[in-house]
Design a protein around this motif. Sequence first.
Motif, PDB file in Angstrom:
ATOM      1  N   UNK A 170      38.926  14.568  -6.693  1.00  0.00           N
ATOM      2  CA  UNK A 170      39.445  14.492  -7.998  1.00  0.00           C
ATOM      3  C   UNK A 170      40.648  15.381  -8.260  1.00  0.00           C
ATOM      4  N   UNK A 171      40.392  16.627  -7.528  1.00  0.00           N
ATOM      5  CA  UNK A 171      41.644  17.526  -7.519  1.00  0.00           C
ATOM      6  C   UNK A 171      42.706  17.339  -6.749  1.00  0.00           C
ATOM      7  N   UNK A 172      42.459  16.511  -5.744  1.00  0.00           N
ATOM      8  CA  UNK A 172      43.553  16.232  -4.569  1.00  0.00           C
ATOM      9  C   UNK A 172      44.863  15.507  -5.474  1.00  0.00           C
ATOM     10  N   UNK A 173      46.005  16.047  -5.051  1.00  0.00           N
ATOM     11  CA  UNK A 173      47.321  15.492  -5.698  1.00  0.00           C
ATOM     12  C   UNK A 173      47.721  14.666  -4.726  1.00  0.00           C
ATOM     13  N   UNK A 174      48.085  13.304  -4.695  1.00  0.00           N
ATOM     14  CA  UNK A 174      48.829  12.710  -3.709  1.00  0.00           C
ATOM     15  C   UNK A 174      50.366  13.090  -3.482  1.00  0.00           C
ATOM     16  N   UNK A 175      50.970  12.745  -2.583  1.00  0.00           N
ATOM     17  CA  UNK A 175      52.404  12.949  -2.194  1.00  0.00           C
ATOM     18  C   UNK A 175      53.019  11.764  -2.773  1.00  0.00           C
ATOM     19  N   UNK A 176      54.316  11.760  -3.301  1.00  0.00           N
ATOM     20  CA  UNK A 176      55.105  10.459  -3.511  1.00  0.00           C
ATOM     21  C   UNK A 176      55.814   9.961  -2.256  1.00  0.00           C
ATOM     22  N   UNK A 177      56.126  10.977  -1.235  1.00  0.00           N
ATOM     23  CA  UNK A 177      56.728  10.591   0.200  1.00  0.00           C
ATOM     24  C   UNK A 177      56.374  11.276   1.266  1.00  0.00           C
TER      25      UNK A 177
END
Length: 187
Positions: A170-177
Amino acid sequence: MTKKEIRTIYKQKRLELPERDRLKLDDLLLINFQQLWFDNVHVVMSYWPLQTMAELNTHIFTDFMAFRMPGMQLAYPVIKQGNMEAVVVDDDTNYQLNKYNIAEPVDGTIIVPEAIDMVLTPLLAFDSNGYRVGYGKGYYDKFLAMCRPDVLKIGISYFDPIESIADVDEFDVPLNICITPNQTYEF
């Protein structure tokens, strides 16, 4: 695969790339990066590449942006008391190595995460959903969680994505690109 397994594999894969191949791949990455258009990007956070880890040359991307976007502010991360801060840098900034042998600005103005428009995010690998595997300390995920929801999170990788990371949490933030030598992935 788990993050730990991915770290082991991709650290080795990157270290096995001959320098001349990495230079060619850096050129291809820059060409793909130059195809992107960044409206309303004024403050960019990048990072100093680790030669010992065969990281890609982030300076070519920030130099291109500085040329394309005069007046752009560039910041680099500084680790203090277990947290990461963004410090504005310029041509006169002095750097020192931290405990991880990463060059950090010695002094400068700290910029709040909410003021950052784009973050060039280090990674070892990424998956088809935009999640990344870094070095495992969690500094970037904590920092990105403090940024505006519309901050542009960009990863740059010598390798194409893996299918998935088994232990995303839940703490992982995904990339946009994420940009690779062959393709640009949008998530």
